[in-house]
Design a protein around this motif. Structure first.
Motif, PDB file in Angstrom:
ATOM      1  N   ASP A  59     -37.070  -8.880 -14.447  1.00  0.00           N
ATOM      2  CA  ASP A  59     -36.067  -8.598 -13.808  1.00  0.00           C
ATOM      3  C   ASP A  59     -35.406  -9.344 -12.538  1.00  0.00           C
ATOM      4  N   SER A  60     -34.340  -9.219 -11.903  1.00  0.00           N
ATOM      5  CA  SER A  60     -33.824 -10.056 -10.792  1.00  0.00           C
ATOM      6  C   SER A  60     -34.947 -10.531  -9.993  1.00  0.00           C
ATOM      7  N   ILE A  61     -35.832  -9.621  -9.218  1.00  0.00           N
ATOM      8  CA  ILE A  61     -36.700  -9.686  -8.310  1.00  0.00           C
ATOM      9  C   ILE A  61     -37.850 -10.674  -8.741  1.00  0.00           C
ATOM     10  N   THR A  62     -38.462 -10.261 -10.195  1.00  0.00           N
ATOM     11  CA  THR A  62     -39.427 -11.211 -10.704  1.00  0.00           C
ATOM     12  C   THR A  62     -39.040 -12.446 -11.115  1.00  0.00           C
ATOM     13  N   VAL A  63     -37.913 -12.625 -11.375  1.00  0.00           N
ATOM     14  CA  VAL A  63     -37.537 -14.249 -11.463  1.00  0.00           C
ATOM     15  C   VAL A  63     -37.564 -14.960 -10.209  1.00  0.00           C
ATOM     16  N   CYS A  64     -37.459 -14.113  -9.059  1.00  0.00           N
ATOM     17  CA  CYS A  64     -37.374 -14.873  -7.843  1.00  0.00           C
ATOM     18  C   CYS A  64     -38.950 -14.969  -7.350  1.00  0.00           C
ATOM     19  N   PHE A  65     -39.639 -14.211  -8.041  1.00  0.00           N
ATOM     20  CA  PHE A  65     -41.200 -14.436  -7.586  1.00  0.00           C
ATOM     21  C   PHE A  65     -41.750 -15.321  -8.457  1.00  0.00           C
ATOM     22  N   ILE A  66     -41.247 -15.524  -9.749  1.00  0.00           N
ATOM     23  CA  ILE A  66     -41.884 -16.786 -10.775  1.00  0.00           C
ATOM     24  C   ILE A  66     -41.561 -17.948  -9.955  1.00  0.00           C
ATOM     25  N   SER A  67     -40.025 -18.054  -9.397  1.00  0.00           N
ATOM     26  CA  SER A  67     -39.873 -19.222  -8.965  1.00  0.00           C
ATOM     27  C   SER A  67     -40.571 -19.666  -7.654  1.00  0.00           C
ATOM     28  N   SER A 118     -38.943 -21.933   0.611  1.00  0.00           N
ATOM     29  CA  SER A 118     -38.244 -21.315   1.788  1.00  0.00           C
ATOM     30  C   SER A 118     -37.050 -20.937   1.376  1.00  0.00           C
ATOM     31  N   ALA A 119     -36.265 -21.569   0.689  1.00  0.00           N
ATOM     32  CA  ALA A 119     -34.807 -21.285   0.071  1.00  0.00           C
ATOM     33  C   ALA A 119     -34.949 -20.312  -0.739  1.00  0.00           C
ATOM     34  N   THR A 120     -36.146 -19.907  -1.786  1.00  0.00           N
ATOM     35  CA  THR A 120     -36.340 -18.996  -2.733  1.00  0.00           C
ATOM     36  C   THR A 120     -36.402 -17.650  -1.699  1.00  0.00           C
ATOM     37  N   THR A 121     -37.439 -17.670  -0.777  1.00  0.00           N
ATOM     38  CA  THR A 121     -37.705 -16.647   0.158  1.00  0.00           C
ATOM     39  C   THR A 121     -36.270 -16.233   0.701  1.00  0.00           C
ATOM     40  N   THR A 122     -35.521 -16.885   1.186  1.00  0.00           N
ATOM     41  CA  THR A 122     -34.376 -16.432   1.621  1.00  0.00           C
ATOM     42  C   THR A 122     -33.542 -15.647   0.922  1.00  0.00           C
ATOM     43  N   TYR A 123     -33.455 -16.236  -0.484  1.00  0.00           N
ATOM     44  CA  TYR A 123     -32.644 -15.683  -1.636  1.00  0.00           C
ATOM     45  C   TYR A 123     -33.279 -14.079  -1.739  1.00  0.00           C
ATOM     46  N   ILE A 124     -34.484 -13.938  -1.889  1.00  0.00           N
ATOM     47  CA  ILE A 124     -35.220 -12.783  -1.930  1.00  0.00           C
ATOM     48  C   ILE A 124     -34.764 -11.845  -0.713  1.00  0.00           C
ATOM     49  N   ALA A 125     -35.012 -12.412   0.382  1.00  0.00           N
ATOM     50  CA  ALA A 125     -34.532 -11.525   1.555  1.00  0.00           C
ATOM     51  C   ALA A 125     -33.196 -11.300   1.428  1.00  0.00           C
ATOM     52  N   LEU A 126     -32.126 -12.206   1.028  1.00  0.00           N
ATOM     53  CA  LEU A 126     -30.738 -11.764   1.157  1.00  0.00           C
ATOM     54  C   LEU A 126     -30.490 -10.768  -0.016  1.00  0.00           C
ATOM     55  N   ILE A 149     -30.222 -18.624 -12.690  1.00  0.00           N
ATOM     56  CA  ILE A 149     -29.176 -19.709 -12.212  1.00  0.00           C
ATOM     57  C   ILE A 149     -29.331 -20.094 -10.723  1.00  0.00           C
ATOM     58  N   ILE A 150     -29.424 -19.116 -10.114  1.00  0.00           N
ATOM     59  CA  ILE A 150     -29.363 -19.435  -8.500  1.00  0.00           C
ATOM     60  C   ILE A 150     -30.793 -20.145  -8.358  1.00  0.00           C
ATOM     61  N   CYS A 151     -31.742 -19.648  -8.854  1.00  0.00           N
ATOM     62  CA  CYS A 151     -33.202 -20.307  -8.362  1.00  0.00           C
ATOM     63  C   CYS A 151     -33.024 -21.632  -8.623  1.00  0.00           C
ATOM     64  N   VAL A 152     -32.790 -21.947  -9.933  1.00  0.00           N
ATOM     65  CA  VAL A 152     -32.688 -23.365 -10.568  1.00  0.00           C
ATOM     66  C   VAL A 152     -31.589 -24.212  -9.555  1.00  0.00           C
ATOM     67  N   SER A 153     -30.619 -23.806  -9.242  1.00  0.00           N
ATOM     68  CA  SER A 153     -29.571 -24.363  -8.438  1.00  0.00           C
ATOM     69  C   SER A 153     -30.011 -24.648  -6.915  1.00  0.00           C
TER      70      SER A 153
END
Length: 360
Positions: A59-67, A118-126, A149-153
């Protein structure tokens, strides 16, 4: 063309102030050894993180953790190589002499990985912060495809900001009359390097990091406040609905219907996801604060950089910061095991079980 030899291949200057040449070499080797203690297992643990997250519901949060795991993995691989080369240099390993000249390429990759994490962790927090503060307005905005898309960007943005600085350096063989050999040194071109380095140091390493930290701290506060409010609300609702406890208990047990139990399980799962995100963000903030402060000092002190008077202090400081970076990448696995039920179940059933059978 004006050229100046950049002593990136030698992190300790003999005429540098504050920290002596010999002390800088000793401290560099010591911190490099400490990095290996965490970076090597961090490589293994982040590979496990990726395998488990890919094999669970994405899901959304799992994508962030993979990134996050991918960026941590790449950073730890490069940090391990850099630490090994530093140790070889401290002990004057002959065949490792020229390897140290390529450390800049490694440090570029490490910086890219750290900035992406750092950017990915910021997105997780946001993402988690907005879902707590404005659940009905923002929850539907975060889905798997958008997060991908956001993580790749974010990675491409950091890469675009960092690459110009790396391309401002070139390698050249320099004769070494001491042993009648040649040494590969990095040649620095001032005409192009100066503006790119200033942009990288001021924007990427200072402004962007400060913004990320502010966002993470605010969102972490929102997550913490939201969890506390939710717990108080549940406690009050439970007290009002079942004031006598066991008198209302029915066949479903503990006075709750099947629908209420299902809702409680869903809420408990969401609470664990929030706690997982909160702990990951807090660990990141704690262990990357030294890097942010050191980057700020680079902006205000021109002598605190490569080739300047405080170069020895610069390298020793960032060598010690590499230890905290490796601990940060190492710790996330244990957060997932503690707060992610699916992650823990898959790890125990598939990975830990196989490892135990192999040992048997």
């Amino acid at each position: 063309m004006n050229m100046s030899t950049s002593l990136i291949s030698e992190p300790a200057l003999k005429n540098s102030r504050i920290i002596s040449y010999d002390l800088a070499r000793i401290l560099s080797g010591m911190f490099s050894s400490m990095v290996l203690v965490f970076s090597v297992p961090a490589v293994v643990l982040n590979i496990i993180n990726i395998i488990i997250f890919v094999n669970t519901k994405i899901d959304s949060i799992t994508v962030c953790f993979i990134s996050l795991s991918l960026s941590d993995l790449s950073g730890m691989l490069l940090l391990t190589k850099t630490s090994i080369v530093n140790i070889m240099r401290v002990f004057n390993v002959p065949w490792g002499k020229n390897l140290s000249s390529y450390l800049f390429l490694f440090t570029f990759g490490i910086g890219l990985s750290v900035d992406t994490s750092s950017a990915t962790t910021t997105y997780i927090a946001l993402q988690r912060g907005l879902c707590v503060a404005l659940p009905f307005l923002t929850r539907h905005l975060f889905n798997r495809n958008r997060s991908l898309i956001i993580c790749v960007s974010l990675f491409l943005f950091i890469l675009a900001c960092s690459t110009p600085r790396a391309t401002s350096f070139s390698l050249k063989n320099i004769p070494d009359p001491a042993d009648n050999t040649s040494t590969i040194l990095i040649i620095k071109y001032f005409e192009t390097w100066g503006p790119f380095d200033s942009f990288y140091t001021i924007f990427v390493k200072t402004v962007l990091v400060c913004i990320e930290f502010c966002v993470m701290i605010v969102c972490a506060s929102l997550i913490s406040y939201g969890m506390q409010s939710s717990m108080k609300l549940k406690h009050n609702s439970s007290t009002q609905a079942h004031p006598t406890g066991d008198k209302t208990a029915g066949k479903h047990g503990k006075g709750f219907s099947g629908e209420e139990q299902s809702q409680k399980k869903k809420e408990a799962k969401e609470s664990l996801v929030m706690k997982q995100s909160l702990v990951v963000v807090l660990i990141h903030v704690i262990f990357t604060t030294p890097r942010m402060l050191a980057s700020l000092y680079v902006v205000f002190e021109s002598r605190y950089r490569v080739g300047a008077q405080y170069q020895n202090l610069y390298f020793v400081t960032f060598a010690s910061i590499s230890v905290t970076d490796s601990i940060n990448a190492f710790a996330n696995f244990f957060v997932y095991v503690r707060f992610n039920t699916k992650f823990r179940s898959y790890f125990m059933a598939k990975i830990y079980g196989r490892m135990f059978n192999l040992k048997s």
